[in-house]
Scaffold this active site. Structure first.
Site, mmCIF file in Angstrom:
data_model
loop_
_atom_site.group_PDB
_atom_site.id
_atom_site.type_symbol
_atom_site.label_atom_id
_atom_site.label_comp_id
_atom_site.label_asym_id
_atom_site.label_seq_id
_atom_site.Cartn_x
_atom_site.Cartn_y
_atom_site.Cartn_z
ATOM 1 N N ILE A 21 0.831 -1.216 0.000
ATOM 2 C CA ILE A 21 0.000 0.000 0.000
ATOM 3 C C ILE A 21 0.861 1.260 0.000
ATOM 4 C CG2 ILE A 21 -0.348 0.270 2.519
ATOM 5 C CD1 ILE A 21 -2.914 0.770 -0.351
ATOM 6 N N LYS A 97 -5.467 1.567 7.776
ATOM 7 C CA LYS A 97 -6.510 0.784 8.412
ATOM 8 C C LYS A 97 -6.062 -0.671 8.505
ATOM 9 C CE LYS A 97 -8.083 -1.913 5.858
ATOM 10 N NZ LYS A 97 -7.744 -2.997 4.876
HETATM 11 P P1 NAP Z 1 2.599 -5.437 2.983
HETATM 12 O O1 NAP Z 1 2.682 -5.414 1.494
HETATM 13 O O2 NAP Z 1 2.897 -6.709 3.698
HETATM 14 O O3 NAP Z 1 3.518 -4.264 3.500
HETATM 15 C C1 NAP Z 1 3.681 -3.954 4.855
HETATM 16 C C2 NAP Z 1 5.154 -3.686 5.118
HETATM 17 O O4 NAP Z 1 5.327 -3.458 6.516
HETATM 18 C C3 NAP Z 1 6.027 -4.858 4.765
HETATM 19 O O5 NAP Z 1 6.455 -4.779 3.426
HETATM 20 C C4 NAP Z 1 7.159 -4.752 5.757
HETATM 21 O O6 NAP Z 1 8.252 -4.071 5.170
HETATM 22 C C5 NAP Z 1 6.635 -3.897 6.894
HETATM 23 N N1 NAP Z 1 6.547 -4.669 8.143
HETATM 24 C C6 NAP Z 1 6.975 -4.254 9.357
HETATM 25 N N2 NAP Z 1 6.774 -5.187 10.283
HETATM 26 C C7 NAP Z 1 6.218 -6.223 9.678
HETATM 27 C C8 NAP Z 1 5.798 -7.496 10.123
HETATM 28 N N3 NAP Z 1 5.898 -7.873 11.392
HETATM 29 N N4 NAP Z 1 5.254 -8.341 9.209
HETATM 30 C C9 NAP Z 1 5.134 -7.980 7.910
HETATM 31 N N5 NAP Z 1 5.522 -6.765 7.443
HETATM 32 C C10 NAP Z 1 6.080 -5.912 8.314
HETATM 33 O O7 NAP Z 1 1.139 -5.014 3.461
HETATM 34 P P2 NAP Z 1 0.178 -3.936 2.790
HETATM 35 O O8 NAP Z 1 -0.749 -4.599 1.849
HETATM 36 O O9 NAP Z 1 0.956 -2.781 2.306
HETATM 37 O O10 NAP Z 1 -0.707 -3.566 4.055
HETATM 38 C C11 NAP Z 1 -0.231 -2.768 5.099
HETATM 39 C C12 NAP Z 1 -1.438 -2.127 5.768
HETATM 40 O O11 NAP Z 1 -2.133 -1.325 4.799
HETATM 41 C C13 NAP Z 1 -2.444 -3.146 6.312
HETATM 42 O O12 NAP Z 1 -2.981 -2.699 7.516
HETATM 43 C C14 NAP Z 1 -3.515 -3.183 5.229
HETATM 44 O O13 NAP Z 1 -4.802 -3.499 5.753
HETATM 45 C C15 NAP Z 1 -3.495 -1.742 4.737
HETATM 46 N N6 NAP Z 1 -3.991 -1.590 3.365
HETATM 47 C C16 NAP Z 1 -3.563 -2.425 2.358
HETATM 48 C C17 NAP Z 1 -4.104 -2.295 1.089
HETATM 49 C C18 NAP Z 1 -3.670 -3.169 -0.072
HETATM 50 O O14 NAP Z 1 -4.237 -3.046 -1.163
HETATM 51 N N7 NAP Z 1 -2.681 -4.021 0.070
HETATM 52 C C19 NAP Z 1 -5.075 -1.324 0.842
HETATM 53 C C20 NAP Z 1 -5.424 -0.464 1.852
HETATM 54 C C21 NAP Z 1 -4.892 -0.613 3.125
HETATM 55 P P3 NAP Z 1 9.742 -4.478 5.596
HETATM 56 O O15 NAP Z 1 9.874 -5.953 5.397
HETATM 57 O O16 NAP Z 1 10.590 -3.661 4.674
HETATM 58 O O17 NAP Z 1 9.874 -4.081 7.051
#
Ligand code: NAP
Length: 315
Positions: A21, A97
């Site tokens: 995101i 969120k």
């Molecule tokens: P993601 O792709 O997994 O990215 C989250 C990032 O946070 C990871 O790349 C990681 O980066 C870091 N991180 C730090 N501590 C972590 C841990 N313990 N486990 C996993 N990652 C960790 O997730 P995302 O889809 O961006 O979602 C993040 C948030 O945004 C969530 O709350 C989600 O509900 C919200 N969101 C997502 C979307 C969507 O379309 N994906 C849309 C709206 C809102 P490092 O490895 O570099 O630390």
């Protein structure tokens, strides 16, 4: 605004959690003329080329005391610890969120922010979709008789490789489902009550792949919600509201609004640019915006749910 970094009229922002995101929405929104410029990133693996990058949150706080605002884009279960430290350091905080893994954590953050005099913004991005505010306004003088929410998508397509989403505190199908609940609670008044829920857990996973909720609005209208992560082909993010004076349908996650099946609102996706505009307003006025009702509905669904075991999910 109070940033001491010289970024013209834009405010220096840190971003934690360079994942999907952050890349899809936060970074482009800040690059495309928001009030903020990303000056630092905190992520164990991800990097932002144009910013100073940190792997450790404490080192960032110690090193960049000039940065006074941060966007937390990490998964929910690690957000509390980061938000608490950021608030204690006097930063204004924007949270993706859901705002935290539990209501207790989210309430604690709201109190800490209030006591510290910083802005806390618990964002619900779907509330900023094009059709949502016009839908709320259309409903103001109508009596709602029934609401039906259908949120069905393909988890393999939207959450590839996101192991955390299936673990305790990861929300499972409520990760997208909470977006529908955030719209629901924005367009109807009062507190919605969960009456019954059924959750389907894959045999090999900690979080549900599907959920069925029976709810009631404050004014007594029945509400059904179906969330499912097993939908291949066309994806469905619809909310239908029937009233004494016709019906509305929010489609594509709130991006389109139909009144009596006639398209009345559509347009380019501006959810995240609106989020950053709102964050800037909150920071300027030294206010917070923390509405926990969508998170409370998810918690109540878990509290009331029948549990069903379904086929193991193999990505
Ligand atoms: P993601 O792709 O997994 O990215 C989250 C990032 O946070 C990871 O790349 C990681 O980066 C870091 N991180 C730090 N501590 C972590 C841990 N313990 N486990 C996993 N990652 C960790 O997730 P995302 O889809 O961006 O979602 C993040 C948030 O945004 C969530 O709350 C989600 O509900 C919200 N969101 C997502 C979307 C969507 O379309 N994906 C849309 C709206 C809102 P490092 O490895 O570099 O630390």
């Amino acid at each position: 605004m109070t940033s001491s970094e010289n970024t013209g009229t834009r405010v220096a922002l840190a971003l934690a959690g360079v994942g999907k995101i952050a890349r899809d929405q936060h970074i482009p929104s800040c690059e495309n003329g928001s009030d903020f410029v990303i000056a630092a990133a905190i992520s164990r693996n991800g990097k932002i080329d144009s910013a100073e990058n940190f792997e450790n949150f404490d080192v960032f706080l110690e090193t960049r005391q000039d940065i006074r605002a941060i966007a937390l884009c990490t998964p929910p279960d690690v957000r509390f610890a980061m938000a608490k430290k950021a608030i204690a350091s006097g930063l204004d905080v924007l949270m993706e969120k859901p705002p935290a893994a539990t209501i207790g954590e989210a309430q604690a953050l709201a109190e800490l922010a209030r006591d510290a005099g910083v802005t806390l913004f618990a964002t619900w991005h779907s509330r900023f979709a094009n059709g949502v505010e016009p839908a709320r306004q259309w409903l103001l003088d109508k009596t709602i008789t029934r609401i039906e929410i259908t949120w069905k998508e393909d988890v393999r397509r939207w959450h590839p490789g996101q192991a955390w989403i299936w673990e305790a505190g990861g929300f499972g199908v409520f990760d997208p489902g909470i977006n529908a609940l955030s719209i629901l609670t924005a367009i109807i008044p009062g507190q919605t009550i969960v009456e019954k829920a059924a959750l389907s857990f894959p045999a090999n996973r900690q979080q549900p792949i599907a959920a069925s909720l029976t709810m009631r609005s404050a004014e007594g209208a029945p509400i059904k919600a179906e969330f499912d992560w097993r939908q291949e082909g066309p994806q469905t993010w619809d909310i239908v509201v029937e009233t004494d004076q016709g019906m509305l349908r929010l489609a594509k996650g709130g991006a389109e609004l139909y009144i009596n099946e006639t398209l009345s609102v559509e347009g380019p996706d501006r959810e995240y640019s609106r989020i950053y505009t709102r964050f800037a307003e909150l920071v300027r006025s030294r206010e917070s915006d923390v509405d926990l009702q969508p998170l409370r509905l998810v918690a109540d669904a878990f509290l009331t749910a029948e549990r069903h075991q379904v086929e193991a999910f193999i990505e």
